[in-house]
Structure formats: C-alpha cells, structure tokens
Design an enzyme around this catalytic site. Structure first.
Site: not given
Length: 271
Positions: A2-3, A57, A90, A109, A151, A260
């Site tokens: 989930p973002e 989050k 769970h 998880r 950067k 990623r």
C-alpha cells in the site's frame, strides 16, 4: 505494498467509524509484526478516539492519552467489522469499540506495525525526519529544487526518498515521471526548474486522482470495506514493461533502479 493513496483511502474509510468512539479492548493475537507490538499500546483502552490522521504511510489514531501509530507494511489491511466476526488467518489485532464494532488489522506478511506514542507524534523516531506531504503546499517546486540541488542520484530515487517528499512510492514515481516526460535515471540536481514544476504538478495530480479512484488494485490491497481500488486500470507504465507506450507506441523499457522495478518510455521520457 500500500502506498500513500491506499493508506489515505483506508483512513477515509475507517475514520467515520472511529472518531468519538470509546475503546473497550485491544486484542493482540500476534505481537510479532515488523516491530513487536508494545504492551503500552493497551493504554488506548478506555480512551475516546479524537481523530484519525495520516502522516506519510502511517495512520495515526489519536486519543487524549496518546496515539496509535499503524503501518500497513507490505500486505496489511484494516477493516471495520461487527465484534462477533469470526477470526481468520492473519487477523492479528482487534481494536474493540463500545458500540459493538471492531477495527481489525490483518497482515499476512507481518511487515506492518502497531505502535504507541505518548510524545507529540512529530517527535517519534519514525516520523520526525519525514519530508513534506505531497498534497500540501509545503511540497512545491522551490522546496523540491532546494532538496535536489547538487544531487547526482537518479530523480526516481530522490522522488521516493521520504526525507525529500513522503508517500511517492514505486507505482506513483513511475507514473509521475512518465507524465512529466522525465527519464527516471536523469541526474536529479541537473533537472531545470521548468521540468521540476511539471513534475510537482504531476505528482499532486496523480496521487489525488488515485485517492479519488480508491487506490491501486494490486494483489494485496483492499480498502476498509474489503473492496479493491480501481486506479490500476489507468496505469501508463508501472507493470507494463515490454508493452507499447500509450503516447508514442514505442516499447516500454524495464530496468532495476534502487532494487525496484522501473518502467519508462525511452522516447517520451528524456534526461
């Protein structure tokens, strides 16, 4: 995972059922989450929930005694259910309300978290160094340009850095960079102000749209009512490596960046 939009959708779903409700119990079936659930978390018992907020989050369940800090991790979900709903695999934590409802935390998880904070939550180690919220005025082109100055890192990695801006995870970083026409490997400090202006606008628009659509449907995410999100139907690049670009028809490239999966169009997105 989930973002930010998924977490915000969850907040919007649970908040009306929690605010001004009194907690009568906190049932912890499995305390072995990403961090052990502290015994102090039970200090919420007897408290009235004042508000439910989101920071990055993290979900923050506020009471006069302190704040429960909840993170959904990789596969966690929160559901509002009748108190006698059978426990399933769970289902690790139930926040039991006086009105006969429960807030149930399910996490296959066990990468999620349920913590307790009596300090001002901004001082908590998980929250104190976070960057601005992307949907607020604090995230703007001047702030981003200052954060990126000098950067040499790839812009996608910077966009996913919670010290620069919170909540722009892998899905939405891919989508925002595509919408802004910026190559994900572009050196962050060399992107001019005009392109950063577009990028900031696209981040805000894409996240706001994802929230409106109910979050992104991936295999693990459902909202507080157990329904999937719908934004996945509108993804332009994420998860589409090797398919055709929706703008130019070129095949989308897929690489690993910061461990990623990163998908982009080599024609539409430039350095």
């Amino acid at each position: 995972m989930p973002e930010l939009p998924e977490v915000e959708v969850t907040r919007q779903g649970i908040a009306p059922h929690l605010v001004e409700q009194t907690v009568v119990d906190l049932v912890i079936r499995n305390a072995s989450l990403r961090w052990p659930v502290p015994e102090l978390a039970k200090q919420i018992i007897g408290q009235t929930i004042r508000q439910v907020r989101r920071r990055a989050k993290y979900l923050l369940i506020d009471t006069d005694a302190g704040t429960s800090i909840v993170h959904l991790g990789m596969s966690g979900s929160l559901r509002i259910l009748p108190h006698d709903t059978p426990v399933e695999k769970h289902d690790h934590i139930d926040l039991v309300l006086a009105n006969g409802r429960i807030l149930r935390f399910n996490d296959p998880r066990r990468f999620g978290a349920w913590l307790w904070c009596q300090l001002p939550e901004e001082a908590h180690p998980l929250l104190e160094k976070l960057g601005p919220e992307p949907l607020t005025d604090a995230f703007n082109v001047n702030q981003l340009a200052a954060a990126l100055a000098g950067k040499k890192k790839a812009i996608k990695l910077c966009l996913m850095d919670n010290h620069i801006v919170v909540g722009v995870g892998n899905i939405y970083a891919n989508e925002a960079l595509f919408a802004a026409g910026i190559h994900p490997e572009a050196e962050a400090g060399k992107i001019d102000i005009e392109r950063l202006t577009v990028l900031v606008a696209e981040v805000k628009q894409i996240l706001a749209h994802a929230i409106k659509q109910g979050g992104t449907t991936l295999k693990d995410f459902t909202n507080a009512e157990g329904k999937p999100g719908y934004f996945a139907q509108k993804l332009h690049v994420y998860g589409r490596g090797g398919e055709t670009c929706t703008q130019c028809g070129n095949l989308l490239s897929e690489i690993r960046l910061g461990q990623r999966t990163t998908v982009f169009c080599g024609i539409c997105q430039t350095r």
